[in-house]
Scaffold this motif. Structure first.
Motif, PDB file in Angstrom:
ATOM      1  N   VAL A   1      -7.229 -56.108  92.998  1.00  0.00           N
ATOM      2  CA  VAL A   1      -6.232 -56.227  94.063  1.00  0.00           C
ATOM      3  C   VAL A   1      -5.843 -57.691  94.196  1.00  0.00           C
ATOM      4  N   GLN A   2      -4.553 -57.950  94.327  1.00  0.00           N
ATOM      5  CA  GLN A   2      -4.110 -59.329  94.493  1.00  0.00           C
ATOM      6  C   GLN A   2      -3.233 -59.473  95.727  1.00  0.00           C
ATOM      7  N   PRO A   3      -3.393 -60.580  96.448  1.00  0.00           N
ATOM      8  CA  PRO A   3      -2.509 -60.851  97.590  1.00  0.00           C
ATOM      9  C   PRO A   3      -1.092 -61.112  97.093  1.00  0.00           C
ATOM     10  N   LEU A   4      -0.114 -60.669  97.853  1.00  0.00           N
ATOM     11  CA  LEU A   4       1.297 -60.855  97.490  1.00  0.00           C
ATOM     12  C   LEU A   4       1.792 -62.213  97.968  1.00  0.00           C
ATOM     13  N   SER A   5       2.410 -62.960  97.081  1.00  0.00           N
ATOM     14  CA  SER A   5       3.058 -64.198  97.500  1.00  0.00           C
ATOM     15  C   SER A   5       4.409 -63.862  98.140  1.00  0.00           C
ATOM     16  N   VAL A   6       4.974 -64.836  98.836  1.00  0.00           N
ATOM     17  CA  VAL A   6       6.288 -64.629  99.463  1.00  0.00           C
ATOM     18  C   VAL A   6       7.331 -64.299  98.398  1.00  0.00           C
ATOM     19  N   ASN A   7       7.294 -65.010  97.277  1.00  0.00           N
ATOM     20  CA  ASN A   7       8.289 -64.785  96.217  1.00  0.00           C
ATOM     21  C   ASN A   7       8.149 -63.404  95.597  1.00  0.00           C
ATOM     22  N   GLU A   8       6.908 -62.971  95.348  1.00  0.00           N
ATOM     23  CA  GLU A   8       6.697 -61.626  94.803  1.00  0.00           C
ATOM     24  C   GLU A   8       7.201 -60.570  95.768  1.00  0.00           C
ATOM     25  N   GLU A   9       6.853 -60.739  97.039  1.00  0.00           N
ATOM     26  CA  GLU A   9       7.276 -59.778  98.051  1.00  0.00           C
ATOM     27  C   GLU A   9       8.801 -59.740  98.149  1.00  0.00           C
ATOM     28  N   ALA A  10       9.418 -60.906  98.008  1.00  0.00           N
ATOM     29  CA  ALA A  10      10.878 -60.988  98.074  1.00  0.00           C
ATOM     30  C   ALA A  10      11.523 -60.203  96.940  1.00  0.00           C
ATOM     31  N   TRP A  11      10.988 -60.365  95.737  1.00  0.00           N
ATOM     32  CA  TRP A  11      11.579 -59.660  94.594  1.00  0.00           C
ATOM     33  C   TRP A  11      11.387 -58.157  94.711  1.00  0.00           C
ATOM     34  N   PHE A  12      10.204 -57.726  95.130  1.00  0.00           N
ATOM     35  CA  PHE A  12       9.976 -56.290  95.312  1.00  0.00           C
ATOM     36  C   PHE A  12      10.935 -55.724  96.353  1.00  0.00           C
ATOM     37  N   LEU A  13      11.108 -56.469  97.433  1.00  0.00           N
ATOM     38  CA  LEU A  13      12.007 -56.021  98.497  1.00  0.00           C
ATOM     39  C   LEU A  13      13.447 -55.982  98.004  1.00  0.00           C
ATOM     40  N   TYR A  14      13.858 -57.018  97.292  1.00  0.00           N
ATOM     41  CA  TYR A  14      15.224 -57.115  96.794  1.00  0.00           C
ATOM     42  C   TYR A  14      15.535 -55.986  95.809  1.00  0.00           C
ATOM     43  N   GLU A  15      14.547 -55.602  95.011  1.00  0.00           N
ATOM     44  CA  GLU A  15      14.757 -54.570  93.996  1.00  0.00           C
ATOM     45  C   GLU A  15      14.563 -53.159  94.541  1.00  0.00           C
ATOM     46  N   SER A  16      14.271 -53.041  95.836  1.00  0.00           N
ATOM     47  CA  SER A  16      13.991 -51.723  96.416  1.00  0.00           C
ATOM     48  C   SER A  16      15.251 -50.898  96.640  1.00  0.00           C
ATOM     49  N   TYR A  17      16.417 -51.536  96.548  1.00  0.00           N
ATOM     50  CA  TYR A  17      17.663 -50.814  96.790  1.00  0.00           C
ATOM     51  C   TYR A  17      18.685 -51.250  95.745  1.00  0.00           C
ATOM     52  N   ALA A  18      19.262 -50.284  95.054  1.00  0.00           N
ATOM     53  CA  ALA A  18      20.175 -50.577  93.946  1.00  0.00           C
ATOM     54  C   ALA A  18      21.402 -51.339  94.440  1.00  0.00           C
ATOM     55  N   THR A  19      21.659 -52.489  93.828  1.00  0.00           N
ATOM     56  CA  THR A  19      22.788 -53.324  94.257  1.00  0.00           C
ATOM     57  C   THR A  19      24.134 -52.672  93.954  1.00  0.00           C
ATOM     58  N   ASN A  20      24.163 -51.717  93.018  1.00  0.00           N
ATOM     59  CA  ASN A  20      25.451 -51.081  92.711  1.00  0.00           C
ATOM     60  C   ASN A  20      25.932 -50.179  93.846  1.00  0.00           C
ATOM     61  N   LYS A  21      25.075 -49.954  94.847  1.00  0.00           N
ATOM     62  CA  LYS A  21      25.483 -49.169  96.011  1.00  0.00           C
ATOM     63  C   LYS A  21      26.068 -50.053  97.113  1.00  0.00           C
ATOM     64  N   LEU A  22      26.079 -51.354  96.883  1.00  0.00           N
ATOM     65  CA  LEU A  22      26.546 -52.292  97.900  1.00  0.00           C
ATOM     66  C   LEU A  22      27.947 -52.791  97.577  1.00  0.00           C
TER      67      LEU A  22
END
Length: 257
Positions: free
Chosen positions: A109-130
């Motif tokens: 198990v690894q703690p999430l960095s701010v940057n990792e969390e940001a990328w996961f969050l950013y990729e959670s919703y397809a940008t082609n729907k925006l």
């Protein structure tokens, strides 16, 4: 050809396992949810109140992770990633717990960095729907922290993590100054980038959307959110469980959410 992958999220309010099958297609990888399990293990109650995770909850967490490990074998998971949220990250015995989990379950198990969390969050919703050439905020509302990512014309340009969360507020450990820092940040973003919408993720956000009776790709208004909030906050936790079919560990945090 497809294979199974898994993700484990050790959050402040619950621990989750997601197993998904991934296959290649002409347009790129396509995933399908196979298993989603949520265990209401509230580590934040210990961590935010006492600064560490109790032995009882450590044993419970080890049992949960061992069960997840067996289930991943049954599902023939090829690869996995397991992450620690703010409750475990901030606990003074975090390193000890990570070592125990590795020894007893074999899972890393690894703690999430701010940057990792940001990328996961950013990729959670397809940008082609925006809408193109528009700005959006991605917000992940958790039990211990709130992550905010700014998308400018389809690009991730800023990411911030604030110690503002539902469990942290419930146990009285959320600082008013921290919430004000978050509000000030949002006000600056509102003026400088004028985001057209917020894309919200997290268990509470998903439940709120269902209570408002909206779907994943349809926005709900601030007004509808205010109406639901006013209704829920006047009802006891037990009443919310009965009237809205909420689990006990969802019924108490949904109002702070």
């Amino acid at each position: 050809m497809y294979h199974n992958v898994a993700a484990i999220d050790i959050g402040s309010n619950a621990v989750r396992l997601l197993v998904a099958s991934v296959r290649d297609s002409l347009t790129g990888p396509v995933s399908k949810k196979e298993v989603l399990i949520r265990i209401p293990l509230r580590l934040g109650e210990d961590s935010f109140t006492n600064g560490l995770i109790s032995q009882a909850r450590i044993r419970w967490l080890a049992h949960v992770m061992k069960a997840f490990g067996y289930l991943m074998r049954v599902q023939q998971v090829r690869t996995y990633m397991a992450f620690a949220g703010s409750a475990l990250r901030e606990a003074s015995n975090c390193d000890e717990i990570l070592a125990i989990l590795k020894k007893k379950t074999g899972l890393i198990v690894q703690p999430l960095s701010v940057n990792e969390e940001a990328w996961f969050l950013y990729e959670s919703y397809a940008t082609n729907k925006l809408l193109p050439h528009r700005n959006y905020l991605y917000v992940d509302l958790g039990g211990g922290t709130t992550e905010i990512v700014l998308s400018e014309n389809g690009r991730l340009v800023d990411a911030q993590r604030f110690n503002v969360g539902t469990v942290r507020e419930l146990v009285g450990k959320e600082l008013k100054t921290e919430r004000q820092v978050m509000i000030d940040y949002l006000n600056r973003i509102k003026i400088s980038h004028a985001p057209v919408a917020i894309i919200g993720t997290g268990g509470n956000i998903n439940k709120i959307a269902r209570l408002i009776k909206t779907t994943r790709d349809k926005a709900f208004t601030i007004r509808s959110l205010q109406l639901l909030y006013n209704k829920l906050r006047q009802i006891s936790v037990e009443g919310r469980m009965n009237l809205f079919d909420l689990a006990p560990d969802r019924a108490d945090v949904i109002v702070p959410a």
